[in-house]
Design a protein around this motif. Structure first.
Motif, PDB file in Angstrom:
ATOM      1  N   LYS A  15       0.829  -1.207   0.000  1.00  0.00           N
ATOM      2  CA  LYS A  15       0.000   0.000   0.000  1.00  0.00           C
ATOM      3  C   LYS A  15       0.864   1.257   0.000  1.00  0.00           C
ATOM      4  O   LYS A  15       0.530   2.257  -0.637  1.00  0.00           O
ATOM      5  N   ILE A  16       1.985   1.187   0.729  1.00  0.00           N
ATOM      6  CA  ILE A  16       2.902   2.331   0.773  1.00  0.00           C
ATOM      7  C   ILE A  16       3.467   2.593  -0.617  1.00  0.00           C
ATOM      8  O   ILE A  16       3.471   3.733  -1.108  1.00  0.00           O
ATOM      9  N   LYS A  17       3.922   1.532  -1.263  1.00  0.00           N
ATOM     10  CA  LYS A  17       4.485   1.671  -2.610  1.00  0.00           C
ATOM     11  C   LYS A  17       3.444   2.229  -3.568  1.00  0.00           C
ATOM     12  O   LYS A  17       3.739   3.099  -4.397  1.00  0.00           O
ATOM     13  N   GLU A  18       2.230   1.720  -3.461  1.00  0.00           N
ATOM     14  CA  GLU A  18       1.171   2.156  -4.370  1.00  0.00           C
ATOM     15  C   GLU A  18       0.878   3.644  -4.194  1.00  0.00           C
ATOM     16  O   GLU A  18       0.698   4.378  -5.173  1.00  0.00           O
ATOM     17  N   GLU A  19       0.845   4.101  -2.933  1.00  0.00           N
ATOM     18  CA  GLU A  19       0.540   5.506  -2.684  1.00  0.00           C
ATOM     19  C   GLU A  19       1.630   6.431  -3.204  1.00  0.00           C
ATOM     20  O   GLU A  19       1.350   7.396  -3.940  1.00  0.00           O
TER      21      GLU A  19
END
Length: 330
Positions: free
Chosen positions: A3-7
């Motif tokens: 999720k961090i990477k996606e954001e």
């Protein structure tokens, strides 16, 4: 981690007018920032007061050819300055605090187990380099010089190699920035007040643009208290700033008159704000005959000092706040 990477992978850079961002007036000079904030962007403090030292950091943000190293006394606002400028530019900030046993995996990342399988989890430095953002290393002068020297290649703009992640090579993102904060200028602590500070390698320090952050001017601190402690009378706010600067002179051995003692504590802007805040919060104690200003003073600063220094602080308070009792009634 996904999720961090996606954001942060969705972050979009943008050219912003520097004058509009920092002063509200269009200047025609552009600075790189991001179109919108993310969960890694510091919250913008609308009451934050940018003082003279912010000029250097603004110029650095506009063209950060080198990493920047901010040094100055505790509580002078080094970290908050970087974060508030980053907030104005919607910059994500990936932060870590240095310590004597800091090692590369804390900054770069490590292998971890995710849903039964091994996965590499990026640390703050790798995230900033890979996706674009500001890596903020606080208390950099506490880390081991050998560990610090391992950052030399990154400070020179070279890519980061992660052997633990199948030898991944991370080239610095165009929006990657490196900022460090410290109480010393890298040449060890001359005052003896900051335990754990070590002299850093000269070649390591040569890679930084240095910026000294001092305490704001009295006028700036009075304005700051008017924003942070609106419920305090103006004359009390002014006397608090006068008191803080008197304590700083005692700390530096620059006081004149009868109070010539050198003391081991000083009044940071952070402590000044805390004192004002506590004074407001302890206001109801006045009905019990307890003076809020001096009661809050001990809790903001006095209890960090020796008994002898507290006596000096109380004597000084009695001079600047003649209507206030300095008797300890806690």
């Amino acid at each position: 981690m996904a999720k961090i990477k996606e954001e942060i992978d969705k972050l979009t850079s943008a050219e912003l007018d520097a004058g509009q961002v920092f002063s509200g007036k269009t200047s025609g000079r552009m600075v790189q920032g991001f179109e919108s904030a993310s969960s890694f962007t510091p919250n913008l403090d609308t009451e934050y007061l940018f003082h003279e030292s912010s000029r250097d950091v603004v110029v650095w943000f506009m063209d950060s050819s080198d990493p920047i190293y901010l040094f100055g006394p505790s509580g002078s606002g080094k970290t908050s300055l970087i974060k508030q400028l980053a907030a104005k530019l919607n910059y994500p900030v990936f932060e870590i605090t240095g310590h004597s046993r800091l090692e590369f995996p804390e900054m770069i990342g490590h292998l971890t187990v995710e849903q039964g399988s091994m996965e590499y989890q990026y640390g703050p430095l790798a995230l900033a380099m890979k996706y674009g953002g500001l890596f903020l290393l606080n208390e950099i002068d506490i880390i081991d010089p050998a560990t610090a020297a391992g950052l030399n290649g990154i400070l020179d703009g070279e890519p980061l190699c992660i052997p633990e992640n199948s030898g991944e090579i991370i080239h610095p993102h165009p929006m990657f920035r490196f900022a460090a904060t410290a109480n010393s200028n890298g040449a060890a602590d001359e005052t003896g007040l900051y335990q754990g500070i070590v002299r850093q390698n000269l070649a390591f320090m040569d890679r930084f643009w240095l910026c000294e952050i001092g305490y704001p001017t009295p006028e700036a601190e009075i304005e700051l208290l008017s924003r942070k402690a609106k419920n305090l009378p103006e004359n009390i706010r002014k006397k608090m700033v006068e008191y803080a600067n008197s304590v700083r002179k005692l700390f530096m051995g620059e006081a004149s008159g009868n109070l010539t003692d050198t003391i081991e504590v000083t009044f940071s802007t952070r402590t000044l704000i805390r004192w004002a805040d506590l004074t407001v919060r302890f206001q109801p104690l006045a009905r019990q005959g307890i003076q809020p200003v001096t009661y809050a003073l001990d809790r903001a600063l006095g209890y960090r000092a020796s008994r002898e220094t507290r006596t000096v602080l109380h004597e000084l308070a009695q001079r600047i706040f003649p209507v206030e009792s300095v008797e300890n009634k806690s």
